[in-house]
Design an enzyme around this catalytic site. Structure first.
Site, PDB file in Angstrom:
ATOM      1  CG  ASP A 151     -51.377  -0.605  -8.430  1.00  0.00           C
ATOM      2  OD1 ASP A 151     -50.438  -0.932  -7.694  1.00  0.00           O
ATOM      3  OD2 ASP A 151     -52.486  -0.226  -7.985  1.00  0.00           O
TER       4      ASP A 151
ATOM      5  CD  GLU B 173     -41.342  -1.913  -6.919  1.00  0.00           C
ATOM      6  OE1 GLU B 173     -40.890  -3.053  -6.936  1.00  0.00           O
ATOM      7  OE2 GLU B 173     -41.157  -1.123  -5.973  1.00  0.00           O
ATOM      8  CD1 TRP B 174     -47.718  -0.622  -4.532  1.00  0.00           C
ATOM      9  CD2 TRP B 174     -47.392  -2.819  -4.275  1.00  0.00           C
ATOM     10  NE1 TRP B 174     -48.685  -1.263  -5.236  1.00  0.00           N
ATOM     11  CE2 TRP B 174     -48.516  -2.605  -5.102  1.00  0.00           C
ATOM     12  CE3 TRP B 174     -47.001  -4.115  -3.978  1.00  0.00           C
ATOM     13  CZ2 TRP B 174     -49.259  -3.646  -5.644  1.00  0.00           C
ATOM     14  CZ3 TRP B 174     -47.748  -5.164  -4.511  1.00  0.00           C
ATOM     15  CH2 TRP B 174     -48.842  -4.922  -5.328  1.00  0.00           C
ATOM     16  N   GLY B 175     -42.342   0.007  -3.632  1.00  0.00           N
ATOM     17  CA  GLY B 175     -41.029  -0.073  -3.020  1.00  0.00           C
ATOM     18  C   GLY B 175     -40.570  -1.483  -2.761  1.00  0.00           C
TER      19      GLY B 175
ATOM     20  CG  ASP C 164     -52.043   1.717  -1.138  1.00  0.00           C
ATOM     21  OD1 ASP C 164     -53.043   1.030  -1.354  1.00  0.00           O
ATOM     22  OD2 ASP C 164     -51.242   2.034  -2.025  1.00  0.00           O
TER      23      ASP C 164
END
Length: 680
Positions: free
Chosen positions: A183, A216-218, A238
């Site tokens: 994460d 890393e969520w883009g 998310d």
């Protein structure tokens, strides 16, 4: 993302977020299929770092606990072992699901005196290695979670791996971990590539095959650089268990097809199928589109309480085969006009899978051709419907009337077997059924032969709720339909007086015979809207029933702003400091429809970005009269005061209010339709 800075999208777990990560979250793992992740010889660290680890040659499949348990006490050793048992007992292992992944909250809040991680003794009294051994005994793999920061995303602040990469990676390997989800919280502003490269090298140094999921969520466009580091990378923030969230994430992930391939996949987050926030139709779309996007298939629902329909969706071997195709191509968008999506995926055997996806709130006819999908010209094709599990022949046309929020998945092949199958037929309803209780509505249906061979002895029937009167005033049968021929039937449909407004199911059914004598029965569902005419003189639209509504984040709110993702969490509608009592609070992309019944003349409003987002956001407002755009504001920002908008909707049956992104992404796009009125 679409939330206020510092707020979370996972309300049950506040997150502590580091210097470069405010508002961007990730709590999902991913998994690897059996063929791609079996124990093998130790990897050469230098070779693995240079060429990739050779794992996840098809998109990972398995389970992650986060969506169903968050950090609640039910996430424990018994649950994890139970999921492993279910994988075997329910046939999920045989279907390709392999990884059982632990998300956040598995660890103690502090490292031990030697700087090592320890499992939470309440959740995992026997430690992680014992859990891994149990999962391995079932022929499955275990995944684990940590963050590329000083702490994980949980508010308690469990230890992250930043500065401990080599030690933690070796500890995971010693425990028998087969997958790491890494994460991005509390990253201290350290460059993302540097952090994720260090863990890549640390995993390689263990010599154990460990699938590496970059989460890393883009934020730093990992699809542009992460293929040499990880097996998959999150492309978005998310997901949550809602249609708007799933749709938004799908739209962000679809354009990234060129980055995906064997061993390196776009990850639009784990599945929500079965968690209860969407309909089964929407969950089938979720599963279909993740499969056509070659996305990881990571079950996020509690399989111990899953419904039979959830298992049917998750266990559809033919849809799973689309996701797991060894060629590793992500589907590409052929068209998306008006929310009617056509996405085509090339398969290793030369076939094409075509997803006909209906984003809108009404049934829609969606069409393409086998040639447009990438197949060569041919006299005819074999087409397999992967949800209906029927096989037909087609002369080249691929079309279906797709229910609201539904998806039809077709696998199309240019082969010589087509002649052995009945002709494909398309069942369609002309327009959206709008029915005023006690009054007769006239609907028209068609049954069209798409096949190369004729359909013989064709009949059509329309059925509806108990008590409704449905009759035809034209032919319901035809002796034969050749390629392109259609049986058109006009129907009179009457809902009983007093029927409440809302949606009701209609079903169009056809029966026909193939030239080889096969008897075929096919049906398609529609939703009829029972409506009431607007009051004489009109009024505030927020006081009238909505026909359909879709919203980019959370529900459309009546007389308040959009707020956050939960219903009813908005604030007074406020634009440029001016507060309005009536209207709608929405989030781009949004569309809300109202029945006007041809009796109204004008829609007016004051529109703009809600003050709750400060200086953020940019949107455009549109008013549609039936299928025609009647007014548009152009792009508005939060620096602008409320703007007046007015549209002539004379004669319109349906008025549609649309809010689109201003061109810079949907972050903070909270739009207000203030003082929204219709004149009738």
């Amino acid at each position: 993302m679409r939330h206020l800075p510092g707020r979370t999208t996972r309300t049950s777990r506040p997150r502590v977020i580091g210097a470069l990560t405010a508002g961007l979250l990730c709590a999902a793992g991913a998994i690897v299929p059996a063929a791609a992740q079996s124990p093998g010889p130790a990897l050469s660290p230098t070779a693995a770092a240079r060429t990739g680890n050779g794992l996840a040659l098809t998109p990972p499949m398995g389970f992650n606990n986060w969506n169903s348990t968050h950090c609640r006490a039910e996430f424990d050793e018994a649950m994890v072992k139970g999921i492993a048992d279910i994988f075997v007992e329910k046939g999920l292992k045989e279907a390709g699901y392999e990884f059982v992944n632990l998300d956040d909250c598995w660890a103690k809040p502090q490292r031990n005196a030697d700087g090592k991680l320890e499992a939470d003794p309440v959740r995992f009294p026997n430690g992680i290695k014992a859990v891994a051994d149990y999962v391995h005994s079932k022929g499955l793999k275990l995944g684990i979670y940590t963050s590329a920061g000083t702490k994980t995303c949980d508010s308690v602040g469990l230890p992250g791996a930043l500065g401990h990469e080599y030690s933690d990676a070796q500890q995971f390997a010693d425990w028998g971990v087969d997958y790491l989800k890494y994460d991005n919280c509390n990253n201290q502003g350290v460059d993302a590539k540097e952090r994720y490269t260090t863990m890549r090298d640390a995993l390689a140094a263990t010599g154990r095959p460990i699938v590496y999921s970059i989460c890393e969520w883009g934020q730093n466009k990992p699809w542009e650089w992460a293929a040499g580091l990880g097996n998959l990378w999150r492309t978005t923030g998310d997901i949550n268990d809602s249609w708007s969230s799933m749709l938004s994430i799908m739209k962000q992930n679809l354009p990234l097809a060129a980055a995906a391939g064997p061993g390196h996949w776009n990850d639009p987050d784990m599945l929500e199928v079965g968690n209860g926030g969407m309909t089964d139709t929407e969950y089938r779309t979720h599963f279909s589109m993740w499969s056509v996007m070659a996305a990881p298939l990571l079950i996020g629902s509690d399989l111990r309480t899953a419904t039979p329909e959830t298992y049917r969706i998750l266990s559809n071997h033919e849809v799973i085969a689309v996701d797991q195709d060894p060629l590793g191509k992500q589907g590409v968008v052929l068209s998306s006009e008006g929310g009617r999506w056509v996405v085509a995926k090339e398969m290793q055997d030369g076939s094409r899978v075509v997803a006909l996806f209906n984003e809108t709130g009404n049934a829609q006819r969606i069409s393409t051709t086998a040639v447009a999908a990438g197949l060569p010209e041919a006299a005819a094709y074999t087409v397999r419907d992967l949800w209906a599990q029927t096989t037909r022949n087609t002369a080249g046309g691929l079309s279906a009337t797709v229910p609201a929020h539904g998806t039809v998945m077709l696998r199309v092949t240019a082969d010589q077997k087509w002649a052995g199958y009945p002709p494909a037929v398309e069942l369609a309803l002309d327009g959206s059924p709008l029915v005023e209780a006690g009054r007769t509505a006239r609907l028209t249906t068609t049954v069209t032969d798409l096949g190369r061979t004729p359909a013989l002895k064709v009949s059509a029937a329309l059925s509806g709720p108990s008590g409704w009167r449905i009759g035809s005033d034209s032919a319901t049968t035809a002796p034969a339909l050749s390629t392109g021929g259609a049986l058109t039937t006009r129907w009179n449909v009457t809902a009983p007086a007093g029927t409440a407004t809302g949606t009701y199911d209609l079903t169009l059914t056809t029966q026909y015979r193939s030239p080889t004598g096969q008897q075929v029965r096919s049906s398609v569902p529609f939703q009829a809207h029972v409506v009431v005419a607007p009051p004489a003189g009109g009024g505030y639209l927020s006081d009238l029933p909505q026909l359909t509504a879709s919203n980019g984040y959370g529900p459309v709110e009546k007389d308040t702003s959009n707020g956050e993702s939960a219903a009813g969490d908005g604030h007074p509608l406020t634009i440029g400091g001016e507060v309005y009592a009536k209207g709608l609070g929405v989030h781009a992309a949004s569309a809300v429809e109202y029945y006007a019944g041809g009796a109204c003349s004008t829609v007016t409003a004051r529109v703009g970005l809600d003050d709750e987002k400060g200086a953020k956001g940019s949107v455009a407002f549109e008013i549609w009269s039936d299928g025609t755009k009647a007014a548009s504001t152009g792009v508005l920002t939060n620096a602008m005061p409320a703007q007046s908008v007015s549209a002539d909707v004379s004669g319109a049956q349906v008025v549609r209010l649309v809010v689109t992104d201003g061109g810079d992404g949907v972050d903070s796009d909270h739009g207000d339709w203030a003082d929204l009125r219709i004149t009738c």
